[in-house]
Scaffold this motif. Sequence first.
Motif, PDB file in Angstrom:
ATOM      1  N   LYS A 156       0.788  -1.228   0.181  1.00 62.82           N
ATOM      2  CA  LYS A 156       0.003   0.043  -0.019  1.00 62.82           C
ATOM      3  C   LYS A 156       0.871   1.141   0.003  1.00 62.82           C
ATOM      4  O   LYS A 156       0.526   2.219  -0.809  1.00 62.82           O
ATOM      5  CB  LYS A 156      -0.887  -0.215   1.203  1.00 62.82           C
ATOM      6  N   SER A 157       1.853   1.178   0.824  1.00 65.13           N
ATOM      7  CA  SER A 157       2.805   2.460   0.841  1.00 65.13           C
ATOM      8  C   SER A 157       3.269   2.709  -0.394  1.00 65.13           C
ATOM      9  O   SER A 157       3.594   3.799  -1.110  1.00 65.13           O
ATOM     10  CB  SER A 157       4.034   2.213   1.834  1.00 65.13           C
ATOM     11  N   MET A 159      15.601  13.903   8.160  1.00 67.52           N
ATOM     12  CA  MET A 159      14.719  12.702   8.344  1.00 67.52           C
ATOM     13  C   MET A 159      15.086  11.373   7.697  1.00 67.52           C
ATOM     14  O   MET A 159      15.431  10.420   7.807  1.00 67.52           O
ATOM     15  CB  MET A 159      13.110  12.743   8.248  1.00 67.52           C
ATOM     16  N   ALA A 160      15.561  11.712   6.326  1.00 67.43           N
ATOM     17  CA  ALA A 160      15.719  10.840   5.294  1.00 67.43           C
ATOM     18  C   ALA A 160      17.179  10.492   5.681  1.00 67.43           C
ATOM     19  O   ALA A 160      17.347   9.278   5.292  1.00 67.43           O
ATOM     20  CB  ALA A 160      15.771  11.548   3.710  1.00 67.43           C
ATOM     21  N   VAL A 161      17.953  11.359   5.990  1.00 71.54           N
ATOM     22  CA  VAL A 161      19.521  11.097   6.105  1.00 71.54           C
ATOM     23  C   VAL A 161      19.769   9.986   7.446  1.00 71.54           C
ATOM     24  O   VAL A 161      20.285   9.147   7.426  1.00 71.54           O
ATOM     25  CB  VAL A 161      20.164  12.218   6.289  1.00 71.54           C
ATOM     26  N   GLN A 162      18.709  10.558   8.356  1.00 71.95           N
ATOM     27  CA  GLN A 162      18.905   9.601   9.608  1.00 71.95           C
ATOM     28  C   GLN A 162      18.231   8.231   9.422  1.00 71.95           C
ATOM     29  O   GLN A 162      18.770   7.337  10.106  1.00 71.95           O
ATOM     30  CB  GLN A 162      17.841  10.426  10.610  1.00 71.95           C
ATOM     31  N   ARG A 163      17.321   7.971   8.539  1.00 69.39           N
ATOM     32  CA  ARG A 163      16.806   6.745   8.283  1.00 69.39           C
ATOM     33  C   ARG A 163      17.704   5.865   7.303  1.00 69.39           C
ATOM     34  O   ARG A 163      17.727   4.767   7.351  1.00 69.39           O
ATOM     35  CB  ARG A 163      15.379   6.730   7.631  1.00 69.39           C
ATOM     36  N   ASN A 164      18.580   6.736   6.558  1.00 67.39           N
ATOM     37  CA  ASN A 164      19.267   6.098   5.610  1.00 67.39           C
ATOM     38  C   ASN A 164      20.491   6.867   5.493  1.00 67.39           C
ATOM     39  O   ASN A 164      20.659   7.543   4.462  1.00 67.39           O
ATOM     40  CB  ASN A 164      18.605   5.674   4.007  1.00 67.39           C
ATOM     41  N   ALA A 215       1.606   7.449   3.108  1.00 65.99           N
ATOM     42  CA  ALA A 215       2.570   6.298   3.036  1.00 65.99           C
ATOM     43  C   ALA A 215       3.614   6.170   4.160  1.00 65.99           C
ATOM     44  O   ALA A 215       3.882   5.019   4.511  1.00 65.99           O
ATOM     45  CB  ALA A 215       3.454   6.415   1.620  1.00 65.99           C
ATOM     46  N   LEU A 216       3.910   7.363   4.682  1.00 68.60           N
ATOM     47  CA  LEU A 216       4.770   7.354   5.853  1.00 68.60           C
ATOM     48  C   LEU A 216       4.071   6.839   7.045  1.00 68.60           C
ATOM     49  O   LEU A 216       4.937   6.444   7.842  1.00 68.60           O
ATOM     50  CB  LEU A 216       5.114   8.753   5.951  1.00 68.60           C
ATOM     51  N   GLN A 217       2.789   6.766   7.219  1.00 68.24           N
ATOM     52  CA  GLN A 217       2.082   6.299   8.417  1.00 68.24           C
ATOM     53  C   GLN A 217       2.206   4.740   8.261  1.00 68.24           C
ATOM     54  O   GLN A 217       2.203   3.957   9.259  1.00 68.24           O
ATOM     55  CB  GLN A 217       0.638   6.531   8.323  1.00 68.24           C
ATOM     56  N   LEU A 218       2.361   4.088   6.867  1.00 70.85           N
ATOM     57  CA  LEU A 218       2.363   2.777   6.714  1.00 70.85           C
ATOM     58  C   LEU A 218       3.727   2.323   7.086  1.00 70.85           C
ATOM     59  O   LEU A 218       4.119   1.218   7.602  1.00 70.85           O
ATOM     60  CB  LEU A 218       1.907   2.412   5.602  1.00 70.85           C
ATOM     61  N   THR A 219       4.680   3.083   6.553  1.00 71.14           N
ATOM     62  CA  THR A 219       6.221   2.589   6.272  1.00 71.14           C
ATOM     63  C   THR A 219       7.087   3.965   6.905  1.00 71.14           C
ATOM     64  O   THR A 219       7.433   4.627   6.239  1.00 71.14           O
ATOM     65  CB  THR A 219       6.771   2.251   4.913  1.00 71.14           C
ATOM     66  N   PRO A 220       6.963   4.176   8.222  1.00 71.00           N
ATOM     67  CA  PRO A 220       7.952   5.092   8.573  1.00 71.00           C
ATOM     68  C   PRO A 220       9.189   5.435   8.531  1.00 71.00           C
ATOM     69  O   PRO A 220       9.702   6.329   8.673  1.00 71.00           O
ATOM     70  CB  PRO A 220       7.433   5.233   9.975  1.00 71.00           C
ATOM     71  N   ASN A 221       9.806   4.187   8.076  1.00 72.87           N
ATOM     72  CA  ASN A 221      11.387   4.156   7.858  1.00 72.87           C
ATOM     73  C   ASN A 221      11.852   4.168   6.511  1.00 72.87           C
ATOM     74  O   ASN A 221      12.963   4.126   6.158  1.00 72.87           O
ATOM     75  CB  ASN A 221      12.021   3.002   8.530  1.00 72.87           C
ATOM     76  N   ASP A 222      10.755   4.525   5.528  1.00 74.23           N
ATOM     77  CA  ASP A 222      11.192   4.743   4.370  1.00 74.23           C
ATOM     78  C   ASP A 222      12.076   6.021   3.816  1.00 74.23           C
ATOM     79  O   ASP A 222      11.412   7.287   3.933  1.00 74.23           O
ATOM     80  CB  ASP A 222      10.085   4.437   3.347  1.00 74.23           C
ATOM     81  N   ALA A 223      13.266   6.148   3.842  1.00 76.65           N
ATOM     82  CA  ALA A 223      13.833   7.295   3.698  1.00 76.65           C
ATOM     83  C   ALA A 223      13.601   8.125   2.279  1.00 76.65           C
ATOM     84  O   ALA A 223      13.686   9.258   2.383  1.00 76.65           O
ATOM     85  CB  ALA A 223      15.551   6.922   3.587  1.00 76.65           C
TER      86      ALA A 223
END
Length: 261
Positions: free
Chosen positions: A58-59, A118-123, A85-93
């Motif tokens: 779905k994300s 936030m993107a840099v923190q996750r990846n 989409a971030l509600q479903l996959t919050p770690n998607d950079a």
Amino acid sequence: MASFGWKRKIGEKVSKATSQQFEAEAAGEKDVVQNEEGSWLQASKRRKEALQEGCAQKSKQLKDEGASLAENKRYREAIQKWDEALQLTPNDASLYEMKAQVLMSLHEMFPAVHAAEMAVQRNPHSWESWQTLGRAQLGLGEIILAIRSFQVALHIYPMNPELWREDLSWARALQEQQKAARRVDSSEACAQVARPSPQPVPDYDFESDEIVAVCAAIAEKEKTVSANKTMVIVSASGTVETVTEEEDATPPDGAFFIKAR
């Protein structure tokens, strides 16, 4: 009254066969419980995996829809899709990185920097996220931070010509311009300090006794001068002469001069 003796140990008179049968039944029940617990854990794990897989699908669908909207410059709708989409996959950079790009297109630099961070923190290994972060930082005028972000992106992907020629070169050129502007400001400030300041005009007190006395003396002198008579004399030969005569002075002989008015 009944007398009490020592309590006998449980199972003291239980036969060996009965004891073995009881142990066997207990072991069987334990195996059944363990099998039931294992089945429940496996079922729970399968449900969790299925739920995660459904959220990921779905994300991805929402992510693709947002990208299509962004290509058509429908930026607000794209951000809404990516937030879902971030509600479903919050770690998607990648979702944060695309959101940062769209926010920069809307000239919302503070939210863009936040999304890129936030993107840099996750990846931390995503050079695209570092590149986007550097561009957002340039939008805020943070040239030194932007140069660092571009350098990290080049460390991850050193063969990217876009990072070398466009991003990092542009940031360094802006840094040189900033240094030159600071040098000009500094020199102007030094020149202004070295230039002598004009002396202030003294503030005279026109009502002081000294000023009043001077004014009275000047008025008295002018009165004395005005008491004299000034005459313009034209001779017979045409010569013009100005004569100042006091009140008690004798006027010139009219035989020699002609009085002109």
